[in-house]
Design a protein around this motif. Sequence first.
Motif, PDB file in Angstrom:
ATOM      1  N   ARG A 166      16.282  13.294 -32.092  1.00  0.00           N
ATOM      2  CA  ARG A 166      17.398  13.050 -32.996  1.00  0.00           C
ATOM      3  C   ARG A 166      18.513  12.248 -32.331  1.00  0.00           C
ATOM      4  O   ARG A 166      18.832  12.466 -31.168  1.00  0.00           O
ATOM      5  CB  ARG A 166      18.004  14.371 -33.462  1.00  0.00           C
ATOM      6  N   LEU A 167      19.085  11.339 -33.090  1.00  0.00           N
ATOM      7  CA  LEU A 167      20.323  10.689 -32.676  1.00  0.00           C
ATOM      8  C   LEU A 167      21.447  11.625 -33.097  1.00  0.00           C
ATOM      9  O   LEU A 167      21.434  12.151 -34.207  1.00  0.00           O
ATOM     10  CB  LEU A 167      20.505   9.342 -33.379  1.00  0.00           C
ATOM     11  N   ARG A 168      22.443  11.801 -32.220  1.00  0.00           N
ATOM     12  CA  ARG A 168      23.510  12.741 -32.538  1.00  0.00           C
ATOM     13  C   ARG A 168      24.896  12.135 -32.425  1.00  0.00           C
ATOM     14  O   ARG A 168      25.789  12.506 -33.160  1.00  0.00           O
ATOM     15  CB  ARG A 168      23.430  13.948 -31.610  1.00  0.00           C
ATOM     16  N   ARG A 169      25.091  11.243 -31.484  1.00  0.00           N
ATOM     17  CA  ARG A 169      26.436  10.738 -31.226  1.00  0.00           C
ATOM     18  C   ARG A 169      26.740   9.503 -32.060  1.00  0.00           C
ATOM     19  O   ARG A 169      25.884   8.656 -32.305  1.00  0.00           O
ATOM     20  CB  ARG A 169      26.578  10.409 -29.739  1.00  0.00           C
TER      21      ARG A 169
ATOM     22  N   ARG B  24      13.720   8.091 -31.079  1.00  0.00           N
ATOM     23  CA  ARG B  24      14.701   8.972 -31.706  1.00  0.00           C
ATOM     24  C   ARG B  24      15.164   8.372 -33.016  1.00  0.00           C
ATOM     25  O   ARG B  24      15.208   7.159 -33.171  1.00  0.00           O
ATOM     26  CB  ARG B  24      15.878   9.204 -30.773  1.00  0.00           C
ATOM     27  N   ALA B  25      15.515   9.249 -33.966  1.00  0.00           N
ATOM     28  CA  ALA B  25      15.912   8.800 -35.302  1.00  0.00           C
ATOM     29  C   ALA B  25      17.172   9.529 -35.762  1.00  0.00           C
ATOM     30  O   ALA B  25      17.440  10.658 -35.349  1.00  0.00           O
ATOM     31  CB  ALA B  25      14.787   9.053 -36.303  1.00  0.00           C
ATOM     32  N   GLY B  26      17.917   8.859 -36.633  1.00  0.00           N
ATOM     33  CA  GLY B  26      19.093   9.442 -37.255  1.00  0.00           C
ATOM     34  C   GLY B  26      19.204   8.937 -38.686  1.00  0.00           C
ATOM     35  O   GLY B  26      18.583   7.935 -39.049  1.00  0.00           O
ATOM     36  N   PHE B  27      19.996   9.630 -39.487  1.00  0.00           N
ATOM     37  CA  PHE B  27      20.115   9.317 -40.904  1.00  0.00           C
ATOM     38  C   PHE B  27      21.577   9.180 -41.300  1.00  0.00           C
ATOM     39  O   PHE B  27      22.419   9.946 -40.837  1.00  0.00           O
ATOM     40  CB  PHE B  27      19.457  10.410 -41.744  1.00  0.00           C
ATOM     41  N   VAL B  28      21.851   8.203 -42.169  1.00  0.00           N
ATOM     42  CA  VAL B  28      23.186   7.998 -42.708  1.00  0.00           C
ATOM     43  C   VAL B  28      23.061   8.071 -44.226  1.00  0.00           C
ATOM     44  O   VAL B  28      22.384   7.239 -44.835  1.00  0.00           O
ATOM     45  CB  VAL B  28      23.759   6.627 -42.283  1.00  0.00           C
TER      46      VAL B  28
ATOM     47  N   ASP C 132       5.800   8.552 -34.180  1.00  0.00           N
ATOM     48  CA  ASP C 132       4.723   8.296 -33.210  1.00  0.00           C
ATOM     49  C   ASP C 132       4.279   6.842 -33.209  1.00  0.00           C
ATOM     50  O   ASP C 132       3.691   6.380 -32.242  1.00  0.00           O
ATOM     51  CB  ASP C 132       3.523   9.196 -33.506  1.00  0.00           C
ATOM     52  N   GLN C 133       4.534   6.123 -34.295  1.00  0.00           N
ATOM     53  CA  GLN C 133       4.120   4.724 -34.403  1.00  0.00           C
ATOM     54  C   GLN C 133       5.113   3.771 -33.757  1.00  0.00           C
ATOM     55  O   GLN C 133       4.828   2.585 -33.609  1.00  0.00           O
ATOM     56  CB  GLN C 133       3.944   4.348 -35.876  1.00  0.00           C
ATOM     57  N   LEU C 134       6.286   4.286 -33.363  1.00  0.00           N
ATOM     58  CA  LEU C 134       7.315   3.446 -32.762  1.00  0.00           C
ATOM     59  C   LEU C 134       7.116   3.388 -31.249  1.00  0.00           C
ATOM     60  O   LEU C 134       6.564   4.315 -30.657  1.00  0.00           O
ATOM     61  CB  LEU C 134       8.704   4.004 -33.079  1.00  0.00           C
TER      62      LEU C 134
ATOM     63  N   LEU D 200      15.994   4.567 -34.109  1.00  0.00           N
ATOM     64  CA  LEU D 200      15.854   4.269 -35.534  1.00  0.00           C
ATOM     65  C   LEU D 200      16.991   4.930 -36.305  1.00  0.00           C
ATOM     66  O   LEU D 200      17.280   6.114 -36.099  1.00  0.00           O
ATOM     67  CB  LEU D 200      14.509   4.811 -36.039  1.00  0.00           C
ATOM     68  N   VAL D 201      17.630   4.163 -37.188  1.00  0.00           N
ATOM     69  CA  VAL D 201      18.612   4.722 -38.116  1.00  0.00           C
ATOM     70  C   VAL D 201      18.166   4.343 -39.520  1.00  0.00           C
ATOM     71  O   VAL D 201      17.893   3.171 -39.797  1.00  0.00           O
ATOM     72  CB  VAL D 201      20.043   4.195 -37.847  1.00  0.00           C
ATOM     73  N   VAL D 202      18.063   5.343 -40.381  1.00  0.00           N
ATOM     74  CA  VAL D 202      17.711   5.119 -41.784  1.00  0.00           C
ATOM     75  C   VAL D 202      18.971   5.382 -42.597  1.00  0.00           C
ATOM     76  O   VAL D 202      19.516   6.484 -42.577  1.00  0.00           O
ATOM     77  CB  VAL D 202      16.565   6.044 -42.235  1.00  0.00           C
ATOM     78  N   ARG D 203      19.431   4.345 -43.304  1.00  0.00           N
ATOM     79  CA  ARG D 203      20.644   4.452 -44.111  1.00  0.00           C
ATOM     80  C   ARG D 203      20.245   4.466 -45.587  1.00  0.00           C
ATOM     81  O   ARG D 203      19.654   3.516 -46.100  1.00  0.00           O
ATOM     82  CB  ARG D 203      21.567   3.262 -43.822  1.00  0.00           C
TER      83      ARG D 203
END
Length: 122
Positions: free
Chosen positions: A7-10, A43-47, A74-76, A82-85
């Motif tokens: 996870r992205l956190r900051r 790592r991924a995060g969401f906006v 796993d494919q990355l 990665l950030v998904v907005r």
Amino acid sequence: MLPAGSRLRRREEFASVIRRGRRGGRSRLVVHLDRPTGGGAPRAGFVVSKAVGNAVVRHRVTRRLRHLVRPRLDQLPPGALLVVRALPPSATASSAELADDLDSGLRAARRKLSGAPVKTGG
């Protein structure tokens, strides 16, 4: 839930990926992908902003996106960020529509990241 190490956190991490990463925009969401910073798991995060809807809607969209991203990490490449907005139309989209947009956005961002020429419509 994504594992803690995935996870992205900051805020600075999100800002860096959005600013420096490659973008794959679709009608319901925008995918931002940044080059691997080294080893480690992707790592991924969401906006999901208030423009998407009230708190219940935003949390539902986030849960659905998190569920869709988990197997795709796993494919990355190792160390990728990665950030998904989510955009407002994601509130009424089905999970299948979100999955299609996510896959399409990831393909576009990976293509731009690798330096391959990007086809434009028209």
